[in-house]
Design a protein around this motif. Structure first.
Motif, mmCIF file in Angstrom:
data_model
loop_
_atom_site.group_PDB
_atom_site.id
_atom_site.type_symbol
_atom_site.label_atom_id
_atom_site.label_comp_id
_atom_site.label_asym_id
_atom_site.label_seq_id
_atom_site.Cartn_x
_atom_site.Cartn_y
_atom_site.Cartn_z
ATOM 1 N N VAL A 271 0.863 -1.175 0.000
ATOM 2 C CA VAL A 271 0.000 0.000 0.000
ATOM 3 C C VAL A 271 0.903 1.228 0.000
ATOM 4 C CG1 VAL A 271 -1.798 1.300 1.179
ATOM 5 C CG2 VAL A 271 -1.817 -1.200 1.277
ATOM 6 N N GLU A 272 0.874 1.995 -1.082
ATOM 7 C CA GLU A 272 1.683 3.204 -1.198
ATOM 8 C C GLU A 272 0.784 4.352 -1.664
ATOM 9 O OE1 GLU A 272 4.738 3.432 -0.289
ATOM 10 O OE2 GLU A 272 5.406 1.350 -0.161
ATOM 11 N N MET A 273 1.003 5.553 -1.117
ATOM 12 C CA MET A 273 0.147 6.685 -1.464
ATOM 13 C C MET A 273 0.607 7.370 -2.753
ATOM 14 S SD MET A 273 -2.482 7.109 0.395
ATOM 15 C CE MET A 273 -2.898 8.753 -0.195
ATOM 16 N N HIS A 274 -0.361 7.656 -3.594
ATOM 17 C CA HIS A 274 -0.145 8.472 -4.794
ATOM 18 C C HIS A 274 -0.466 9.917 -4.392
ATOM 19 C CE1 HIS A 274 -1.513 10.047 -8.889
ATOM 20 N NE2 HIS A 274 -0.312 9.557 -9.148
ATOM 21 N N GLN A 275 0.558 10.649 -3.949
ATOM 22 C CA GLN A 275 0.348 11.971 -3.357
ATOM 23 C C GLN A 275 0.481 13.052 -4.441
ATOM 24 O OE1 GLN A 275 1.443 12.328 0.849
ATOM 25 N NE2 GLN A 275 2.833 10.608 0.528
ATOM 26 N N SER A 276 -0.464 13.006 -5.356
ATOM 27 C CA SER A 276 -0.431 13.921 -6.497
ATOM 28 C C SER A 276 -0.664 15.371 -6.091
ATOM 29 C CB SER A 276 -1.490 13.505 -7.528
ATOM 30 O OG SER A 276 -2.778 13.438 -6.918
ATOM 31 N N ASP A 277 -1.207 15.604 -4.880
ATOM 32 C CA ASP A 277 -1.451 16.973 -4.445
ATOM 33 C C ASP A 277 -0.144 17.731 -4.212
ATOM 34 O OD1 ASP A 277 -1.035 15.158 -2.301
ATOM 35 O OD2 ASP A 277 -1.713 16.673 -0.879
ATOM 36 N N ARG A 278 0.977 17.021 -4.171
ATOM 37 C CA ARG A 278 2.279 17.657 -3.971
ATOM 38 C C ARG A 278 2.963 18.003 -5.294
ATOM 39 N NH1 ARG A 278 3.542 16.875 1.415
ATOM 40 N NH2 ARG A 278 5.623 17.710 1.035
ATOM 41 N N VAL A 279 2.427 17.513 -6.405
ATOM 42 C CA VAL A 279 3.077 17.722 -7.713
ATOM 43 C C VAL A 279 2.062 18.205 -8.755
ATOM 44 C CG1 VAL A 279 4.926 16.061 -7.290
ATOM 45 C CG2 VAL A 279 2.770 15.258 -8.254
ATOM 46 N N LEU A 280 1.214 19.128 -8.354
ATOM 47 C CA LEU A 280 0.133 19.570 -9.235
ATOM 48 C C LEU A 280 0.643 20.270 -10.492
ATOM 49 C CD1 LEU A 280 -2.533 20.829 -6.663
ATOM 50 C CD2 LEU A 280 -2.524 18.707 -7.999
ATOM 51 N N ARG A 281 1.856 20.796 -10.450
ATOM 52 C CA ARG A 281 2.404 21.432 -11.649
ATOM 53 C C ARG A 281 2.589 20.430 -12.780
ATOM 54 N NH1 ARG A 281 7.188 24.732 -8.719
ATOM 55 N NH2 ARG A 281 7.004 22.875 -7.398
ATOM 56 N N GLN A 282 2.731 19.156 -12.445
ATOM 57 C CA GLN A 282 2.865 18.135 -13.482
ATOM 58 C C GLN A 282 1.557 17.904 -14.227
ATOM 59 O OE1 GLN A 282 5.928 15.560 -10.761
ATOM 60 N NE2 GLN A 282 4.975 14.475 -12.448
ATOM 61 N N PHE A 283 0.469 18.461 -13.713
ATOM 62 C CA PHE A 283 -0.823 18.337 -14.382
ATOM 63 C C PHE A 283 -1.332 19.686 -14.882
ATOM 64 C CE2 PHE A 283 -0.427 15.055 -11.125
ATOM 65 C CZ PHE A 283 -0.579 13.909 -11.890
ATOM 66 N N GLY A 284 -0.448 20.684 -14.882
ATOM 67 C CA GLY A 284 -0.815 21.997 -15.398
ATOM 68 C C GLY A 284 -1.518 22.888 -14.418
ATOM 69 N N PHE A 285 -1.517 22.532 -13.102
ATOM 70 C CA PHE A 285 -2.175 23.335 -12.087
ATOM 71 C C PHE A 285 -1.162 24.141 -11.280
ATOM 72 C CE2 PHE A 285 -4.983 19.422 -12.231
ATOM 73 C CZ PHE A 285 -5.919 20.000 -13.076
ATOM 74 N N GLN A 286 -1.647 25.145 -10.595
ATOM 75 C CA GLN A 286 -0.794 25.899 -9.683
ATOM 76 C C GLN A 286 -0.591 25.098 -8.404
ATOM 77 O OE1 GLN A 286 -2.242 29.827 -8.855
ATOM 78 N NE2 GLN A 286 -0.535 30.364 -7.515
ATOM 79 N N GLN A 287 0.644 25.086 -7.901
ATOM 80 C CA GLN A 287 0.971 24.284 -6.730
ATOM 81 C C GLN A 287 0.891 25.113 -5.454
ATOM 82 O OE1 GLN A 287 1.931 20.808 -6.376
ATOM 83 N NE2 GLN A 287 1.411 21.493 -4.312
ATOM 84 N N PRO A 288 -0.074 24.808 -4.575
ATOM 85 C CA PRO A 288 -0.084 25.464 -3.253
ATOM 86 C C PRO A 288 0.940 24.816 -2.331
ATOM 87 C CG PRO A 288 -1.891 23.908 -3.413
ATOM 88 C CD PRO A 288 -1.207 23.899 -4.755
ATOM 89 N N ILE A 289 1.068 25.330 -1.133
ATOM 90 C CA ILE A 289 1.978 24.735 -0.159
ATOM 91 C C ILE A 289 1.430 23.361 0.233
ATOM 92 C CG2 ILE A 289 2.972 24.943 2.139
ATOM 93 C CD1 ILE A 289 2.756 27.972 1.831
ATOM 94 N N PRO A 290 2.215 22.291 0.047
ATOM 95 C CA PRO A 290 1.708 20.949 0.361
ATOM 96 C C PRO A 290 1.450 20.776 1.853
ATOM 97 C CG PRO A 290 3.668 20.852 -1.036
ATOM 98 C CD PRO A 290 3.563 22.252 -0.534
ATOM 99 N N VAL A 291 0.466 19.964 2.157
ATOM 100 C CA VAL A 291 0.176 19.628 3.545
ATOM 101 C C VAL A 291 1.101 18.501 3.983
ATOM 102 C CG1 VAL A 291 -2.216 20.350 3.314
ATOM 103 C CG2 VAL A 291 -1.600 17.961 2.869
ATOM 104 N N ALA A 292 1.066 18.157 5.262
ATOM 105 C CA ALA A 292 1.899 17.069 5.770
ATOM 106 C C ALA A 292 1.546 15.762 5.061
ATOM 107 C CB ALA A 292 1.700 16.926 7.277
ATOM 108 N N PRO A 293 2.545 14.973 4.701
ATOM 109 C CA PRO A 293 2.274 13.727 3.970
ATOM 110 C C PRO A 293 1.623 12.671 4.848
ATOM 111 C CG PRO A 293 4.589 13.852 4.551
ATOM 112 C CD PRO A 293 3.984 15.171 4.947
#
Length: 314
Positions: A271-293
């Motif tokens: 079980v591994e997390m796909h933490q895409s909220d930390r790399v939103l620029r890779q999907f063309g979105f603006q990246q906010p400050i990531p929350v704790a993993p």
């Protein structure tokens, strides 16, 4: 793989969702220096690479668009306990290997035992060959272990019916395995790593495409290159490049929202997390400050030695 799949088994591979990956799983020469440099920057807490330009990682988008594997469907999981793996082999492959080590068999046996079918082959022989061929793809390209020559028969249990196999999210399974292998390499031994390293390498080269105009032969050169890449130079959305976009089948672009979800990736005991909220620029979105993993330290200790665990319920 030694050659492209035969047209005689194309329908089976397409039905099971392995046709595209079967067509590309040959001729990839790995670069150990590049892989080692990337592992040096891998953070197991976040499943991202820490570079001066920011956090970035291999995502479901990369798996889906590069390997053509499904990432939205049923998880590949279930019981891995079998009283008689030989009986499983005989039922689904029509042959039993001399050596079955903890449910794993040698891929060399698969190559030697299943010659290519021809027009005179009966339907059952073609099906058995297709299953053996998929096992070689899984064990040799998609999810190889450290041995590079063994494949577990738990995958064979998912190939009883090709249509049902095509409903499983094999792409998420591949990514979960690669994440786990990079985490293990980071914690214990950077020189030993399994998983789909060709995906790791192609991801790095696509996102650093301008840097590979020349051949890098020194590990220190690669480290320096990674440190010097600015945010402007990093290719955050390489799949928007028209020269790349044109070779991606339209069917792989039908559900883009499924490619950047934040979800746990499941592969039997992994079980591994796909933490895409930390790399939103890779999907063309603006990246906010990531929350704790997400903290998955306990999950990293789980493996298939707990044979009787009901993984879907776990």
């Amino acid at each position: 793989m030694t050659g492209p799949p035969l047209p005689l088994i194309e329908d089976y591979l397409r039905e099971a969702g392995f046709w595209h990956v079967a067509m590309i799983s040959r001729g990839c020469k790995l670069d150990p220096k590049l892989i080692s440099a990337l592992i040096e920057r891998w953070r197991l807490e976040t499943h991202t690479f820490y570079l001066p330009c920011g956090e970035c990682t291999i995502t479901l988008e990369d798996v889906h668009l590069q390997l053509g594997l499904l990432v939205d469907g049923d998880a590949v999981t279930g019981s891995v306990h079998s009283a008689d793996w030989g009986a499983v082999c005989y039922e689904l492959l029509g042959a039993i290997p001399d050596n079955i080590n903890g449910g794993r068999i040698e891929m060399g046996w698969l190559r030697d035992t299943f010659p290519e079918p021809d027009d005179n082959s009966i339907e059952l022989e073609k099906i058995q060959y297709a299953r053996a061929y998929i096992l070689q793809i899984i064990g040799g390209y998609m999810m190889p272990d450290l041995s590079r020559n063994l494949v577990h028969l738990r995958w064979l249990l998912k190939l009883v019916d090709f249509r049902a196999a095509g409903e499983f999210i094999w792409g998420s399974t591949v990514l979960a395995t690669l994440y786990r292998e990079m985490c293990r390499a980071t914690r214990w031994n950077k020189a030993k790593i399994g998983g789909c390293l060709s995906l790791l390498q192609s991801w790095a080269r696509w996102n650093h495409s301008a840097s590979y105009a020349r051949l890098l032969t020194c590990l220190e050169d690669i480290w320096l290159l990674l440190e010097q890449r600015s945010e402007a130079q990093f290719q955050w959305i390489p799949y928007e490049d028209p020269t790349i976009r044109v070779v991606i089948p339209d069917e792989y672009l039908q559900n883009p929202n499924a490619l950047h979800v934040k979800v746990p990736l499941v592969n039997f005991a992994i079980v591994e997390m796909h933490q895409s909220d930390r790399v939103l620029r890779q999907f063309g979105f603006q990246q906010p400050i990531p929350v704790a993993p997400e903290v998955l330290d306990d999950h990293h200790e789980i493996d298939l030695r707990q044979l009787h665990t009901d993984w879907p319920r776990f």
